[in-house]
Design a protein around this motif. Sequence first.
Motif, short mmCIF file in Angstrom:
data_model
loop_
_atom_site.label_atom_id
_atom_site.label_comp_id
_atom_site.label_asym_id
_atom_site.label_seq_id
_atom_site.Cartn_x
_atom_site.Cartn_y
_atom_site.Cartn_z
N ARG A 371 0.81 -1.22 0.00
CA ARG A 371 0.00 0.00 0.00
C ARG A 371 0.84 1.27 0.00
NH1 ARG A 371 -4.93 -1.30 4.29
NH2 ARG A 371 -5.79 -3.10 3.17
N SER A 372 2.12 1.15 0.25
CA SER A 372 2.99 2.33 0.26
C SER A 372 4.36 1.92 -0.23
CB SER A 372 3.08 2.93 1.67
OG SER A 372 3.65 2.01 2.57
N GLY A 373 5.14 2.91 -0.61
CA GLY A 373 6.48 2.64 -1.11
C GLY A 373 6.62 3.09 -2.54
N GLY A 374 7.86 3.43 -2.91
CA GLY A 374 8.13 3.93 -4.24
C GLY A 374 9.30 3.24 -4.90
N HIS A 375 10.06 4.03 -5.68
CA HIS A 375 11.09 3.48 -6.53
C HIS A 375 12.27 2.92 -5.75
CE1 HIS A 375 13.25 2.97 -10.26
NE2 HIS A 375 14.25 3.73 -9.84
N PHE A 376 12.58 3.52 -4.61
CA PHE A 376 13.74 3.10 -3.81
C PHE A 376 13.25 2.21 -2.66
CE2 PHE A 376 14.67 7.22 -5.73
CZ PHE A 376 15.87 6.97 -6.39
N ALA A 377 12.69 1.08 -2.99
CA ALA A 377 12.01 0.25 -1.99
C ALA A 377 12.94 -0.17 -0.86
CB ALA A 377 11.40 -0.98 -2.66
N ALA A 378 14.17 -0.54 -1.18
CA ALA A 378 15.09 -0.99 -0.13
C ALA A 378 15.38 0.11 0.87
CB ALA A 378 16.39 -1.48 -0.77
N MET A 379 15.37 1.35 0.42
CA MET A 379 15.62 2.50 1.29
C MET A 379 14.34 2.95 1.98
SD MET A 379 16.76 6.32 0.07
CE MET A 379 15.07 6.70 -0.48
N GLU A 380 13.21 2.96 1.24
CA GLU A 380 11.95 3.49 1.77
C GLU A 380 11.25 2.51 2.71
OE1 GLU A 380 9.34 5.56 -1.17
OE2 GLU A 380 10.82 4.83 -2.61
N ARG A 381 11.22 1.23 2.32
CA ARG A 381 10.49 0.21 3.07
C ARG A 381 11.37 -1.03 3.26
NH1 ARG A 381 8.03 4.18 3.50
NH2 ARG A 381 5.82 4.60 3.09
N PRO A 382 12.50 -0.87 3.98
CA PRO A 382 13.43 -1.99 4.10
C PRO A 382 12.82 -3.22 4.77
CG PRO A 382 14.02 -0.21 5.61
CD PRO A 382 12.99 0.33 4.68
N GLU A 383 11.98 -2.99 5.80
CA GLU A 383 11.37 -4.14 6.48
C GLU A 383 10.46 -4.92 5.53
OE1 GLU A 383 11.04 -0.99 7.45
OE2 GLU A 383 11.80 -0.74 9.50
N VAL A 384 9.72 -4.18 4.73
CA VAL A 384 8.76 -4.80 3.81
C VAL A 384 9.49 -5.57 2.71
CG1 VAL A 384 7.01 -4.28 2.06
CG2 VAL A 384 6.95 -3.12 4.27
N LEU A 385 10.48 -4.94 2.09
CA LEU A 385 11.19 -5.62 1.01
C LEU A 385 11.95 -6.83 1.55
CD1 LEU A 385 11.88 -5.64 -2.00
CD2 LEU A 385 13.91 -4.26 -1.46
N LEU A 386 12.57 -6.70 2.70
CA LEU A 386 13.28 -7.83 3.29
C LEU A 386 12.33 -8.98 3.55
CD1 LEU A 386 15.73 -9.24 4.49
CD2 LEU A 386 15.31 -8.00 6.64
N GLN A 387 11.15 -8.70 4.09
CA GLN A 387 10.20 -9.77 4.37
C GLN A 387 9.79 -10.47 3.07
OE1 GLN A 387 9.03 -10.72 7.68
NE2 GLN A 387 8.77 -12.49 6.33
#
Length: 402
Positions: A371-387
Amino acid sequence: MAAFAKLPATAKTQPTPFTASTPESELNEFKELLKLSKVGKETYESTQKDRKYGITSDWLAEAKAQWEKFDWRKVEDEINSFPNYTAKVKESGDTFDIHFAALFSERTDATPIIMLHGWPGSFLEFLPILKLLKGKYTPQTLPYHIIVPSLPGYAYSSPPPLHRDFRLENCAEIVDNLMVGLGFGDGYVVQGGDVGSMVGRVLGALQPRARAVHLNFCVVPDPGDDVPAADVDEAERAGLLRGQAFLRLATSYAFQHATKPSTVGLALSASPLSLLAWIGEKFLDWTDEDPPLDTILASVTLYWFTGCYPTSLWPYRRLFGPGAGAGIHENPAWRIDGKPLGYSWFPKELAPTPRAWVATTGNLVFSRQHRSGGHFAAMERPEVLLQDVEDFVAQVWPRPEA
């Protein structure tokens, strides 16, 4: 030996430990250049608070003031809190010094994962994920080997050669050779966004050792009647409109990178403030929420001290240059068949691609919409991308029975 720094016993090469340390003379020169750099005159366009014509004069003036007080040494300390190396990697008769940050596991069944950045990003994007993993695991329990390279031409890695063209396939071969040298010749998982997603796609299509690929950026041609309209949900339809707007209104930088990279590379290498304006705009426009200014300044400062802006533009000729075709469609030959493909969808990506469209490009076995996050996912949503990556790996990389 520092934690997470013990290479696997299967390593064929011994990379050289690397410490980020900018000479004091370069720091002083940068400060003087920045001090003397001028913010241009205000115009109607540069005073529009919605940034529809680009960054504002006020933002650049405030960013300059903060940059003059910015502590680059703290960023270097953050980089150096993780194991960093350089490795000599051969490709097409040339030898490259490839920088990478890493967390090595002491488990014999650890899954090797290489995480690939894009432009105007760098390995810095993935440091929040490395920090999460360091907090979650010990070297004895970490289920993965995490390798985060600086792509050729970026940050601390060698630039592309002067005597020949350099393409995504060349970069993919370097990445594959790096992983083989580190002892992962039996296979590894690739994760990538932006340019890293394209390198990851080439790896998945052409390199047998790339046994699974997870992407958070996947621009593909409209599959037309091959994907029923009902297979695209409301959020994905909004994402398609965002992608269309990006292509129509926000790709001028990419055509400049592709058609006149020498001119723009030389121009932006002359002034740190000009480089901040060019790159800072992307961090503001390509994210779900404006990142902290220090995060932007860290990335731009890395580009400045490594002089990598001109050498980082090579991917754009393939995507936007003469003969590249319309838009930013990837080569349809780069299908990921016969091995697992994963995809994470973020609503403020440049071109959020529907799951059903991505499935036309390979064996899509994992996808997740956020529901949130943009082009720099690792920087913006690290917990989400890691999961997402951990769940993808758990699904596609079976572990031996205990």
